[in-house]
Design an enzyme around this catalytic site. Structure first.
Site, PDB file in Angstrom:
ATOM      1  N   HIS A 174      -1.249   1.024 -15.642  1.00 44.29           N
ATOM      2  CA  HIS A 174      -1.529   0.592 -14.276  1.00 44.29           C
ATOM      3  C   HIS A 174      -2.970   0.959 -13.941  1.00 44.29           C
ATOM      4  O   HIS A 174      -3.299   2.130 -13.763  1.00 44.29           O
ATOM      5  CB  HIS A 174      -0.570   1.276 -13.301  1.00 44.29           C
ATOM      6  CG  HIS A 174      -0.894   0.968 -11.873  1.00 44.29           C
ATOM      7  ND1 HIS A 174      -0.647  -0.257 -11.309  1.00 44.29           N
ATOM      8  CD2 HIS A 174      -1.481   1.709 -10.905  1.00 44.29           C
ATOM      9  CE1 HIS A 174      -1.045  -0.253 -10.055  1.00 44.29           C
ATOM     10  NE2 HIS A 174      -1.568   0.934  -9.791  1.00 44.29           N
ATOM     11  N   ASP A 222      -5.833   0.578 -11.295  1.00 43.32           N
ATOM     12  CA  ASP A 222      -6.242   0.176  -9.952  1.00 43.32           C
ATOM     13  C   ASP A 222      -7.595  -0.524 -10.029  1.00 43.32           C
ATOM     14  O   ASP A 222      -8.550   0.022 -10.581  1.00 43.32           O
ATOM     15  CB  ASP A 222      -6.332   1.396  -9.043  1.00 43.32           C
ATOM     16  CG  ASP A 222      -4.962   1.943  -8.691  1.00 43.32           C
ATOM     17  OD1 ASP A 222      -4.125   1.172  -8.202  1.00 43.32           O
ATOM     18  OD2 ASP A 222      -4.727   3.144  -8.910  1.00 43.32           O
ATOM     19  N   ASP A 263       2.930  -0.781  -7.761  1.00 47.23           N
ATOM     20  CA  ASP A 263       2.321   0.241  -6.900  1.00 47.23           C
ATOM     21  C   ASP A 263       1.995  -0.255  -5.501  1.00 47.23           C
ATOM     22  O   ASP A 263       1.334   0.432  -4.736  1.00 47.23           O
ATOM     23  CB  ASP A 263       1.039   0.766  -7.575  1.00 47.23           C
ATOM     24  CG  ASP A 263       0.494   2.007  -6.891  1.00 47.23           C
ATOM     25  OD1 ASP A 263       1.295   2.808  -6.376  1.00 47.23           O
ATOM     26  OD2 ASP A 263      -0.736   2.188  -6.891  1.00 47.23           O
ATOM     27  N   HIS A 279      -4.517  -3.424  -3.701  1.00 50.57           N
ATOM     28  CA  HIS A 279      -3.735  -2.513  -2.855  1.00 50.57           C
ATOM     29  C   HIS A 279      -4.355  -1.142  -2.616  1.00 50.57           C
ATOM     30  O   HIS A 279      -3.693  -0.266  -2.026  1.00 50.57           O
ATOM     31  CB  HIS A 279      -2.306  -2.368  -3.408  1.00 50.57           C
ATOM     32  CG  HIS A 279      -2.221  -1.700  -4.753  1.00 50.57           C
ATOM     33  ND1 HIS A 279      -1.915  -2.393  -5.890  1.00 50.57           N
ATOM     34  CD2 HIS A 279      -2.367  -0.425  -5.133  1.00 50.57           C
ATOM     35  CE1 HIS A 279      -1.877  -1.568  -6.913  1.00 50.57           C
ATOM     36  NE2 HIS A 279      -2.156  -0.354  -6.471  1.00 50.57           N
TER      37      HIS A 279
END
Length: 1007
Positions: free
Chosen positions: A262, A264, A374, A578
């Site tokens: 994951h 970001d 997430d 996000h």
């Protein structure tokens, strides 16, 4: 037995920590290391390789914050190591307890070929297996000295979050830089013992299986000579063979492991660093795929794939090969893993359009799942968008973070506002960074809420962000857990394979209706106000640019700016990630976002102006261009331009102080505090403001959450409130239709202009805040004389109802929620809307009337500003401008119309063309057109997207302002839907029937 168990567990831990793991590399020699520090921003690979470095030793400090250092490591494999496995151990100064969020590196060969990434749990580079001895080793490491911002005390304000304030102090100490022999037998023994020890710890104390493992481990430890671990490792492993080969019981839970990292797209690092994070991770994963034939890795976020393609072509070639082999899997089908609460209707749709189209164009791959592990909760409009994009599954994990209520399902169908249902899975492993620990796998099995009807769950496996993805140790553990008694089984699978199995075994799971609200991170609806304003305004400017460019292309031969609009959309979609749009990134990210939004606005305004001038033609007649969807029957629902007109209203002083604004529809009383004490609907003969209450009330709360400063607001913030009622100035405006209010508080100052719009039941409130508070929360309150058990918040392609009461813990937890352009509440026959141009967070509460009458009133409060200090210590400091409007007597259609109107102001252009008719008109106010554009494929077809906005059924006629020879119902990617009912056509009239909140896209071929 109890004492034996404790003794063996303690013995295992110490032997592993102090003897076995240290024996992994029994022989080593130091490498020669030199370093060149790149000035300023990162340099191209060829420049870093060609630089002349200076010698540096292990133990030396290196790496200014956000700097790039190019290390050259050289050495020679000792001849006596011939036949052994040799690796370079390159420790840049990692903290292994924090696999990510620190320094990272990408290793290159001298010719610029990428080898793999360096990360806290991934410090090795294979030199040979076996080596011949005497090989010359020369490697280059592009090392990023990203500062540690999220540390063990993560909420301490820091200036490290922006290169402009971070300073130049070295951040890291260079550690081990060696050539070393890897003892693969010891490596396997470590994994054997870890897997069995972790499994043993999860089994019941009285489980026979636990005791079998304990005795086997005890015997294996007996076989280890602590002074010769390597020489006795094989004997120790042989004593574990039987317990490691015992198969799982047939009813064991089944875990589908998906390789995952994951990443970001921005957070505690800027966008430019994410480009390099992705390159490091994809280099790691393509290398690992070559070594591990069972492994499957999935990566979402088309933007990140595009970064690799555009910035690291040498890595991209390896990625493309792995995709072609079916083992590096595009997943998710979105441009980024965006926030889903705040993006508008079209933006949410375009996340899927651009994401899915990228994977189709680059790989011919179309996946069926939305992948959002997430994201901070999910808006109720999302299911039909997923379906309209051609997908049918959703994966997320974040709801497991909710603080108050535990979500009751792991596999279910999620029903959105229009009735669309999406098969959804929450991995019960409760992490998107699974590392194959026994505790994680056991938790997945125990936690799984669908026992008895299903037994499959998914585990996204790998370190995210700066962690480098899945490790070889995770794969080795998964191999041992593939079929092991006492454990859930583990198998590497693609997301699609998992979802197909999960749906086949549980075709009728429970249904969850409405939003998936995250009971955490509620303040992300307010933090970083300018980022949110930039997003909202960019969304509306994009709508205008497409609309007017399409109109001008059809009417005046205007060159439609396909490439520019595609690029700008992708920029705006990226910033909906996000941790950007929610305001939870470092200062650098939001500083750049503000500048980006300014550039986007300038470019889009240029497109709009050029298209409108092409339509207006030459002349000096003032024309008003209106691109807001009108919500009145018979008025164009697309856009129109017409000659300008003006209007006026009246005002008067109020006896005893204050002011009265009256336009014949509303009479508004503003007292000497600058508060609205009355907003009387003259036609309905009723008051809007609650008895004893006052609207336009600014309220200030302390705001110091227990955790996650930029993310969270905790319920206790409401315990303390200061009403800002002292006014420095309350005076009539020069225009005769407004009142100006100025007030000061703390170190801040607010200037408001309250305007009663001529001919409208709308009181506009323009607010300018020069904000210099810290750890405070500013709200704008409107207590309303409305008895309502629920209220409506606009969301994508419709609105969603929430209760105003707190009967249950689920309702009480929604003390801060999201809306788009409006909230609306009503009693039968009369309602009130509060509309906005750029805010999202709000709360709605009810209270007992204060006038002695029975019943309740309802208060709507808009969230304006916060002032958290982490991760950006200067969050929201400075001047902000907001526009809101109070609309008494509003039905839901009025709320929709006024929400659009305040966000899409009229534009005035001088020309000679007279009235410019819209490309498309709609005859029902319940049908709102969200996009009018030319088809993305350059065919010149006109694409119109619209939805039913009131929550009822609608039969509507669209009339085209051009000759169309064919009409097709399409998906979001503008592809015909084979099973869609064709609309009725009669010349230029197209008749459609819509369900409540139904979204529809039409593609019109021009004659």
């Amino acid at each position: 037995m109890h004492d034996d168990r404790n003794l063996v567990e303690a013995r295992l831990k110490r032997v592993l920590d102090e003897r076995v793991r240290p024996a992994l590399y029994p022989e080593s020699v130091p490498l020669d290391v030199a370093v060149w520090n790149a000035p300023g921003e990162p340099v191209p690979v060829e420049e870093g390789l060609a630089a002349e470095p200076e010698p540096i030793q292990a133990g030396a400090r290196w790496g200014a914050p956000w700097g790039t250092s190019w290390f050259r490591v050289t050495g020679t494999v000792p001849k006596e190591w011939a036949g052994k496995t040799v690796e370079a151990i390159l420790d840049l100064g990692f903290d292994e307890n924090m696999p990510g969020f620190q320094c990272e590196g990408l290793v290159y060969r001298p010719d610029g070929t990428p080898v793999k990434g360096l990360n806290p749990r991934n410090q090795w580079v294979r030199i040979g297996a076996p080596v011949e001895g005497g090989e010359e080793v020369r490697l280059h490491v592009e090392a990023a000295s990203n500062p540690v911002i999220l540390d063990y005390h993560p909420f301490v304000p820091t200036q490290l979050g922006d290169k402009d304030t971070a300073g130049s102090e070295p951040q890291y100490t260079l550690a081990r830089m060696d050539l070393a022999v890897l003892d693969e037998t010891v490596w396997n023994l470590v994994l054997d013992l870890e897997v069995l020890g972790e499994l043993m710890a999860e089994l019941p104390v009285d489980s026979p299986r636990r005791w079998e493992i304990l005795r086997a481990v005890d015997k294996a430890l007996d076989a280890i000579d602590l002074q010769d671990v390597g020489g006795t490792a094989e004997a120790a492993r042989s004593r574990l063979t039987e317990v490691l080969s015992a198969p799982a019981v047939p009813s064991a839970h089944r875990v589908s492991a998906v390789g995952h990292a994951h990443i970001d797209s921005a957070w505690l690092w800027p966008l430019r660093e994410t480009v390099r994070k992705v390159a490091r991770t994809t280099s790691n994963m393509t290398a690992l795929l070559e070594d591990e034939p069972d492994f499957v890795f999935a990566m979402s976020q088309a933007q990140q794939w595009a970064w690799v393609r555009d910035h690291r072509p040498e890595v991209w070639a390896r990625v493309k090969k792995a995709v072609a082999d079916g083992r590096f899997v595009p997943t998710g089908g979105m441009w980024v893993e965006s926030d889903t609460n705040m993006p508008g209707s079209e933006a949410m749709a375009r996340q899927f359009v651009h994401g899915k189209r990228f994977f189709l164009d680059e790989f011919g791959v179309e996946n069926d799942e939305a992948w959002l592990p997430d994201t901070f909760g999910f808006a109720a409009g999302l299911p039909q968008i997923i379906k309209a994009a051609g997908a049918k599954y959703l994966l997320t994990q974040k709801i497991s973070w909710s603080q108050t209520n535990k979500f009751p399902h792991h596999t279910f169908r999620w029903e959105g506002i229009d009735g669309t249902r999406i098969f959804t899975h929450f991995p019960p492993v409760d992490t998107y960074n699974c590392s194959m620990k026994g505790s994680e796998i056991a938790h997945a099995a125990k936690n799984f809420k669908d026992k008895g009807v299903a037994r499959h769950s998914l585990a996204p496996t790998g370190w995210g962000d700066g962690g480098g993805g899945t490790t070889r140790e995770m794969i080795a553990k998964a191999a041992r857990l593939r079929d092991l008694e006492g454990s859930a089984t583990v198998e590497w699978e693609t997301p699609q394979a998992f979802f197909e199995k999960a749906e086949a075994e549980n075709p009728e799971p429970p249904v969850w209706v409405g939003e998936l609200y995250l009971e955490l991170h509620r303040a992300t609806l307010t933090s970083q106000a300018k980022t949110k304003q930039g997003n909202r305004r960019s969304e509306h400017l994009l709508r205008e640019a497409e609309l007017w460019a399409a109109t001008a292309a059809v009417r005046a031969g205007f060159p439609y700016p396909y490439d520019d609009l595609d690029r700008i959309w992708k920029t705006v979609l990226l910033h909906q990630f996000h941790d950007i749009l929610p305001g939870s990134s470092i200062a650098w990210v939001h500083r750049e976002a503000r500048a980006t939004y300014d550039r986007v606005a300038e470019e889009l305004n240029g497109i709009i102006d050029a298209a409108q001038r092409a339509l207006a033609g030459e002349g000096d007649t003032p024309l008003v261009f209106n691109s807001a969807p009108h919500a009145r029957a018979g008025v164009p629902a697309g856009a129109a331009a017409s000659p300008a007109t003006e209007g006026r209203t009246g005002s008067a002083a109020r006896p005893g102080g204050g002011h009265i604004l009256d336009n014949g529809l509303l009479r508004v009383e503003i007292d000497d505090r600058g508060l609205v004490v009355s907003a009387y609907d003259l036609a309905a003969d009723r008051e809007t403001i609650a008895p004893g209450g006052a609207g336009n009330l600014l309220q200030l709360h302390p705001d110091f959450p227990n955790m996650w400063d930029a993310w969270d607001v905790d319920a206790f913030y409401r315990h303390t409130v200061t009403d800002l009622t002292d006014a420095d100035e309350v005076a009539p405006g020069d225009d005769g239709i407004s009142v100006r209010v100025v007030r000061s508080f703390g170190s801040s100052r607010v200037t408001q202009v309250l305007t009663l719009v001529p001919g409208e039941r709308r009181l506009e409130v323009d607010t300018e805040v020069d904000w210099h508070e810290t750890e405070k929360f500013l709200k704008l309150a409107f207590p309303l004389d409305v008895h309502a058990e629920r209220y409506a918040s606009e969301t994508q392609f419709g609105h969603f109802h929430r209760p105003t009461h707190t009967n249950t813990s689920w309702e009480a937890a929604k003390f801060e929620a999201c809306n788009h352009r409006f909230v609306h509440l009503e009693e039968p026959g009369w309602g009130v809307a509060v509309v906005n141009d750029s805010t999202y967070g709000h709360d709605v509460t009810r209270t007992v009337r204060t006038d002695g009458d029975s019943g309740t009133t309802t208060t709507v409060r808009v969230s304006l500003l916060r002032a958290p200090r982490f991760p950006d210590p200067e969050t929201d400091q400075g001047v902000h401008r907001f526009r809101h409007a109070l609309v008494p007597g509003a039905g839901i259609g009025d709320a929709v119309r006024e929400g659009w109107r305040i966000n899409v102001p009229e534009r005035r252009v001088t020309g000679g063309a007279g009235e410019v008719a819209p490309l498309v008109t709609v005859d029902r106010d319940a049908v709102v057109v969200t996009a009018v554009k030319l088809a993305d494929d350059g065919s010149g077809d006109v694409v119109v997207r619209f939805h039913e906005a009131h929550g009822g059924r609608a039969r509507a006629t669209l009339t085209t302002g051009f000759a169309a020879r064919d009409v097709q119902v399409t998906d979001l990617l503008e592809r015909p839907l084979a099973d869609a009912e064709a609309p009725r056509t009669d010349g230029d009239r197209i008749t459609v029937r819509l369900r409540p909140f139904q979204l529809m896209t039409l593609r019109l071929k021009r004659a």
